[in-house]
Design a protein around this motif. Sequence first.
Motif, PDB file in Angstrom:
ATOM      1  N   TYR A  97     -30.458  11.962  14.859  1.00 25.66           N
ATOM      2  CA  TYR A  97     -30.785  12.183  13.445  1.00 25.66           C
ATOM      3  C   TYR A  97     -29.623  12.910  12.756  1.00 25.66           C
ATOM      4  CZ  TYR A  97     -32.866  14.571   9.428  1.00 25.66           C
ATOM      5  OH  TYR A  97     -33.104  15.082   8.184  1.00 25.66           O
ATOM      6  N   PHE A  98     -29.160  14.000  13.369  1.00 31.90           N
ATOM      7  CA  PHE A  98     -28.097  14.783  12.743  1.00 31.90           C
ATOM      8  C   PHE A  98     -26.744  14.062  12.768  1.00 31.90           C
ATOM      9  CE2 PHE A  98     -31.157  18.282  13.297  1.00 31.90           C
ATOM     10  CZ  PHE A  98     -31.157  18.751  11.983  1.00 31.90           C
ATOM     11  N   LEU A  99     -26.502  13.253  13.791  1.00 31.78           N
ATOM     12  CA  LEU A  99     -25.283  12.443  13.788  1.00 31.78           C
ATOM     13  C   LEU A  99     -25.270  11.482  12.600  1.00 31.78           C
ATOM     14  CD1 LEU A  99     -24.720  11.444  17.533  1.00 31.78           C
ATOM     15  CD2 LEU A  99     -23.207  12.823  16.099  1.00 31.78           C
ATOM     16  N   ALA A 100     -26.393  10.806  12.385  1.00 37.01           N
ATOM     17  CA  ALA A 100     -26.476   9.857  11.265  1.00 37.01           C
ATOM     18  C   ALA A 100     -26.359  10.588   9.936  1.00 37.01           C
ATOM     19  CB  ALA A 100     -27.788   9.081  11.327  1.00 37.01           C
ATOM     20  N   ARG A 101     -26.949  11.747   9.865  1.00 39.64           N
ATOM     21  CA  ARG A 101     -26.889  12.516   8.621  1.00 39.64           C
ATOM     22  C   ARG A 101     -25.448  12.928   8.308  1.00 39.64           C
ATOM     23  NH1 ARG A 101     -31.487  16.737   7.049  1.00 39.64           N
ATOM     24  NH2 ARG A 101     -31.014  16.754   4.844  1.00 39.64           N
ATOM     25  N   LYS A 102     -24.709  13.275   9.360  1.00 37.26           N
ATOM     26  CA  LYS A 102     -23.329  13.726   9.150  1.00 37.26           C
ATOM     27  C   LYS A 102     -22.363  12.559   8.951  1.00 37.26           C
ATOM     28  CE  LYS A 102     -19.730  16.618  11.077  1.00 37.26           C
ATOM     29  NZ  LYS A 102     -19.515  17.759  10.259  1.00 37.26           N
ATOM     30  N   TYR A 103     -22.507  11.483   9.745  1.00 36.19           N
ATOM     31  CA  TYR A 103     -21.512  10.414   9.729  1.00 36.19           C
ATOM     32  C   TYR A 103     -21.933   9.159   8.983  1.00 36.19           C
ATOM     33  CZ  TYR A 103     -19.187  13.468  12.983  1.00 36.19           C
ATOM     34  OH  TYR A 103     -18.580  14.551  13.554  1.00 36.19           O
ATOM     35  N   VAL A 108     -24.045   4.197  12.164  1.00 37.14           N
ATOM     36  CA  VAL A 108     -25.242   3.432  12.538  1.00 37.14           C
ATOM     37  C   VAL A 108     -24.896   1.956  12.700  1.00 37.14           C
ATOM     38  CG1 VAL A 108     -27.581   2.777  11.833  1.00 37.14           C
ATOM     39  CG2 VAL A 108     -26.788   5.127  11.501  1.00 37.14           C
ATOM     40  N   LEU A 109     -24.092   1.427  11.794  1.00 37.59           N
ATOM     41  CA  LEU A 109     -23.697   0.014  11.895  1.00 37.59           C
ATOM     42  C   LEU A 109     -22.779  -0.243  13.089  1.00 37.59           C
ATOM     43  CD1 LEU A 109     -23.207  -0.894   8.135  1.00 37.59           C
ATOM     44  CD2 LEU A 109     -25.075  -1.571   9.660  1.00 37.59           C
ATOM     45  N   ALA A 110     -22.083   0.787  13.545  1.00 40.69           N
ATOM     46  CA  ALA A 110     -21.245   0.638  14.735  1.00 40.69           C
ATOM     47  C   ALA A 110     -22.099   0.596  16.009  1.00 40.69           C
ATOM     48  CB  ALA A 110     -20.239   1.780  14.819  1.00 40.69           C
ATOM     49  N   LEU A 148     -34.682   4.242  14.719  1.00 36.57           N
ATOM     50  CA  LEU A 148     -35.401   4.965  13.667  1.00 36.57           C
ATOM     51  C   LEU A 148     -34.960   6.424  13.568  1.00 36.57           C
ATOM     52  CD1 LEU A 148     -38.984   3.457  14.033  1.00 36.57           C
ATOM     53  CD2 LEU A 148     -37.266   2.947  12.289  1.00 36.57           C
ATOM     54  N   CYS A 149     -34.529   7.009  14.677  1.00 42.55           N
ATOM     55  CA  CYS A 149     -34.006   8.379  14.624  1.00 42.55           C
ATOM     56  C   CYS A 149     -32.732   8.417  13.789  1.00 42.55           C
ATOM     57  CB  CYS A 149     -33.741   8.902  16.029  1.00 42.55           C
ATOM     58  SG  CYS A 149     -35.241   9.144  16.990  1.00 42.55           S
ATOM     59  N   TYR A 150     -31.850   7.470  14.044  1.00 42.20           N
ATOM     60  CA  TYR A 150     -30.626   7.380  13.241  1.00 42.20           C
ATOM     61  C   TYR A 150     -30.965   7.053  11.784  1.00 42.20           C
ATOM     62  CZ  TYR A 150     -27.328   7.593  17.133  1.00 42.20           C
ATOM     63  OH  TYR A 150     -26.567   8.005  18.195  1.00 42.20           O
ATOM     64  N   PHE A 151     -31.855   6.094  11.595  1.00 48.88           N
ATOM     65  CA  PHE A 151     -32.216   5.662  10.255  1.00 48.88           C
ATOM     66  C   PHE A 151     -32.802   6.826   9.447  1.00 48.88           C
ATOM     67  CE2 PHE A 151     -34.941   3.563   7.109  1.00 48.88           C
ATOM     68  CZ  PHE A 151     -34.013   2.711   6.529  1.00 48.88           C
ATOM     69  N   SER A 152     -33.597   7.658  10.093  1.00 48.30           N
ATOM     70  CA  SER A 152     -34.196   8.814   9.410  1.00 48.30           C
ATOM     71  C   SER A 152     -33.120   9.761   8.896  1.00 48.30           C
ATOM     72  CB  SER A 152     -35.135   9.567  10.360  1.00 48.30           C
ATOM     73  OG  SER A 152     -36.203   8.742  10.748  1.00 48.30           O
ATOM     74  N   LYS A 156     -31.952  10.691   4.596  1.00 51.28           N
ATOM     75  CA  LYS A 156     -32.007  12.112   4.232  1.00 51.28           C
ATOM     76  C   LYS A 156     -33.428  12.672   4.299  1.00 51.28           C
ATOM     77  CE  LYS A 156     -27.602  12.333   2.770  1.00 51.28           C
ATOM     78  NZ  LYS A 156     -26.764  11.812   3.762  1.00 51.28           N
ATOM     79  N   MET A 157     -34.179  12.169   5.272  1.00 48.81           N
ATOM     80  CA  MET A 157     -35.508  12.719   5.517  1.00 48.81           C
ATOM     81  C   MET A 157     -35.360  14.204   5.842  1.00 48.81           C
ATOM     82  SD  MET A 157     -38.074  11.477   8.489  1.00 48.81           S
ATOM     83  CE  MET A 157     -39.664  12.199   8.671  1.00 48.81           C
ATOM     84  N   ASP A 158     -36.287  15.004   5.397  1.00 53.27           N
ATOM     85  CA  ASP A 158     -36.257  16.440   5.649  1.00 53.27           C
ATOM     86  C   ASP A 158     -36.174  16.690   7.161  1.00 53.27           C
ATOM     87  OD1 ASP A 158     -36.726  19.287   4.730  1.00 53.27           O
ATOM     88  OD2 ASP A 158     -38.400  19.010   6.142  1.00 53.27           O
TER      89      ASP A 158
END
Length: 185
Positions: A97-103, A108-110, A148-152, A156-158
């Motif tokens: 989740y935090f990786l997707a939020r930061k990058y 995610v597409l990679a 879904l963890c990455y997607f969340s 920018k889900m809380d």
Amino acid sequence: MNKKIRIGMIVGFMLVLLLLTRQFFAHRFTSVEDLQNYMKGFGMAAPLVLTLFQAFQVVFPILPGYMGCAAGAVAFGSMTGFLCNYIGISMGSIFSYFLARKYGTKLVLAMFPEKQYKKWSSKMEQSKSYERFLFIATLLPLFPDDFLCYFSGLIKMDSKRFIWIIILGKPWCILVYSILFGLIR
């Protein structure tokens, strides 16, 4: 902590996990005893190895989560296997989740097919209750939880809500897997 030290620690952690994953796949398991003996080879660190492997396989989805759950339950029994799997999968989910939020979307597409990203993006644009959907998805087996963890993180889900959904939703499916596969032991 210095950024270079943090990056070095993360790289080192990933290299150790990659080595363990490579070693895991190099073995051919023809019986439950083979798997148990392999895990016992790590000695007292075996539960930690399983926990880290489960975290790793969420961050880098290389195999379905139920396979790690099966390995944990077979090697350590239902309860210990459940605890290792639950802690590892939860850690990996939160880290993803935090990786997707930061990058962002590029990361995610990679890691996932663009078709999967577009499919879920269009579904979620129309959804009024993504959080409820995510909670139900974490309860069910064979759902694309890793994605879904990455997607969340992308939407920018809380973060507190996401973490609570993982903590409260993840254990149930893992527990069922642990009990079922623990019976094989």
